[in-house]
Scaffold this active site. Structure first.
Site, short mmCIF file in Angstrom:
data_model
loop_
_atom_site.label_atom_id
_atom_site.label_comp_id
_atom_site.label_asym_id
_atom_site.label_seq_id
_atom_site.Cartn_x
_atom_site.Cartn_y
_atom_site.Cartn_z
N ARG A 1 -93.12 30.27 50.50
CA ARG A 1 -92.00 29.70 50.23
C ARG A 1 -90.76 30.92 50.13
O ARG A 1 -90.88 31.77 49.13
CB ARG A 1 -91.81 29.06 48.99
CG ARG A 1 -90.54 28.79 48.39
CD ARG A 1 -90.60 27.72 47.00
NE ARG A 1 -91.32 28.15 46.10
CZ ARG A 1 -90.84 28.96 45.28
NH1 ARG A 1 -89.76 29.89 45.22
NH2 ARG A 1 -91.62 29.46 44.01
N HIS B 1 -87.60 27.91 44.56
CA HIS B 1 -88.47 26.64 44.40
C HIS B 1 -87.46 25.39 44.33
O HIS B 1 -87.65 24.51 45.32
CB HIS B 1 -89.05 26.66 42.84
CG HIS B 1 -89.64 25.21 42.54
ND1 HIS B 1 -90.71 24.95 43.24
CD2 HIS B 1 -89.07 24.28 41.85
CE1 HIS B 1 -91.02 23.65 42.73
NE2 HIS B 1 -90.19 23.18 41.84
N TYR C 1 -89.20 36.69 39.27
CA TYR C 1 -90.68 36.69 39.12
C TYR C 1 -91.57 37.22 40.28
O TYR C 1 -92.68 37.15 40.36
CB TYR C 1 -91.32 35.23 38.76
CG TYR C 1 -91.13 34.05 39.58
CD1 TYR C 1 -91.58 33.89 40.86
CD2 TYR C 1 -89.78 33.24 39.58
CE1 TYR C 1 -91.21 32.75 41.74
CE2 TYR C 1 -89.23 32.15 40.10
CZ TYR C 1 -90.01 32.13 41.27
OH TYR C 1 -89.79 31.05 42.21
#
Length: 404
Positions: free
Chosen positions: A299, A303, A312
């Site tokens: 990805r 998200h 992160y």
């Protein structure tokens, strides 16, 4: 200018071809090899195009030969069609992200980087196959002939999807994580009882694979030998949780414990995704039960538009995966093989611009969502607490109009 998906212009193939017949005898072998991979070694990865766009033949990787048989019929025109699908899907996805940033959508879940997994698997489907998506399968929706603007209506809050699932054999988007795998299993069990010659495919992510619904779907599909393909797009991150913190073994090996095969495919290789999904669907149609396909991809974006991936994960990780970009990979192959020239890419860019313009115009012409609709149909006969909350929210909205 009206832009339609390739599916709307060109019917999908039936599995009753020389390709399917020739590969059927080898159908069980690849999964057995993949499943036998020791835990402490790198899992086998089905790949037919390298990140540099070079075609991998049986001589370079004999383990791929069984799967390669399922794309022997793919022509140069087909490759250009796959490239077109990925480019237009990415353009639509980018427009949706921009529209959300402009306040036109409430939320958007981008598929950036996962185009090959979705287009490859989507183009493997027959018209009579049935799809159960999550909320990110925009490329599969494109392959099934769903108008992209219908997807945006849902994220704008003005409809629940806007398409008839039975027209496209494409179910409405599912927000509850993993629940669609149970829906797909039940539907596939019904298909088997009806004696229909079709298959079912359920899409989900690596994070969803940890949900109990997915384990239950695996159990029921195995016990009832349901004609279903579980297509997991392992994009490395379940929101902010990396794959290595979610599971102890490679994801595709989870199928072993339930008694059916699992295969890991290069999710950035559209040709490999097409081949493996065709293999799994044909297996289901022959009455050999479920298959787990793990499309190993990434990805590249957030998200959803409410997420900040820079909190992160490292930039170096994304940069490494950008070098494996599925669209650039197929473009390199087309250029090197003489399958496409600059005129083709220029024409596609014009079509892409037209699609972007249409998406913007349609979304901006949509009505604003009914802000009070959330209180409707909560209880059949009404409820005092809901009435109180409705009144409070109405007063809150009215305060803006009064300049308070």
């Amino acid at each position: 200018m009206t832009v339609e998906s390739t599916a709307a212009r060109k019917p999908r193939r039936s599995s009753g071809t020389k390709r399917a017949a020739g590969a059927a005898s080898a159908a069980k072998a690849p999964a057995a090899k993949a499943a036998a991979t020791p835990q402490n070694t790198e899992p086998q990865l089905v790949q037919l195009l390298t990140p540099e766009g070079e075609r991998i033949g049986a001589a370079e990787n004999p383990d791929n030969a069984e799967f390669a048989a399922f794309v022997e019929d793919i022509t140069t025109d087909d490759l250009r069609g796959l490239y077109r699908d990925m480019v237009l899907t990415r353009r639509f996805d980018g427009e949706a992200t921009a529209l959300q940033r402009q306040g036109e959508l409430g939320l958007w879940a981008s598929l950036l980087g996962q185009e090959a997994a979705q287009i490859g698997s989507g183009r493997a489907l027959r018209d009579d196959d049935y799809v159960f998506p999550t909320y990110r399968e925009h490329g599969v929706a494109w392959c099934r002939g769903v108008d992209p603007t219908n997807l945006l209506g849902m994220f704008r809050g003005v409809n629940h999807g806007g398409w008839d699932p039975n027209v496209n054999n494409f179910h409405l988007y599912t927000i509850v994580i993993g629940s669609q795998t149970l829906h797909a299993t039940g539907y596939a069990m019904g298909v088997a009882k009806d004696g229909a010659d079709s298959a079912v495919i359920a899409y989900f992510g690596d994070g969803a694979s940890s949900q109990g619904d997915v384990a239950e779907a695996f159990t029921f599909s195995a016990v009832y030998n349901a004609p279903v393909v579980f297509f997991c797009q392992n994009n490395q991150w379940a929101i902010s949780e990396p794959t290595e913190r979610q599971m102890r073994v490679p994801l595709y090996r989870r199928a072993e414990g339930f008694g059916f095969p699992g295969v890991r495919v290069d999710g950035n290789d559209v040709l490999a995704c097409l081949a493996v999904t065709r293999w799994a669907l044909d297996r289901a149609r022959r009455g050999e039960g479920p298959t787990l396909v793990e499309a190993y991809t990434y990805r590249m974006g957030a998200h959803t538009t409410s997420d900040d991936p820079t909190r992160y994960r490292r930039d170096e990780e994304r940069q490494a995966w950008e070098a494996k970009d599925p669209i650039l990979r197929l473009k390199a192959h087309l250029l090197a093989s003489g399958g496409a020239d600059e005129a083709f890419f220029e024409e596609l860019e014009t079509e892409s611009e037209a699609l972007g313009k249409r998406v913007r115009e349609v979304v901006r012409a949509m009505p604003d969502p009914d802000t009070m609709a959330i209180f409707e149909n909560v209880y059949a006969d009404g409820h005092a607490l809901v009435d109180e909350e409705r009144a409070e929210f109405a007063a809150y909205l009215a305060s803006f109009e009064e300049g308070h």
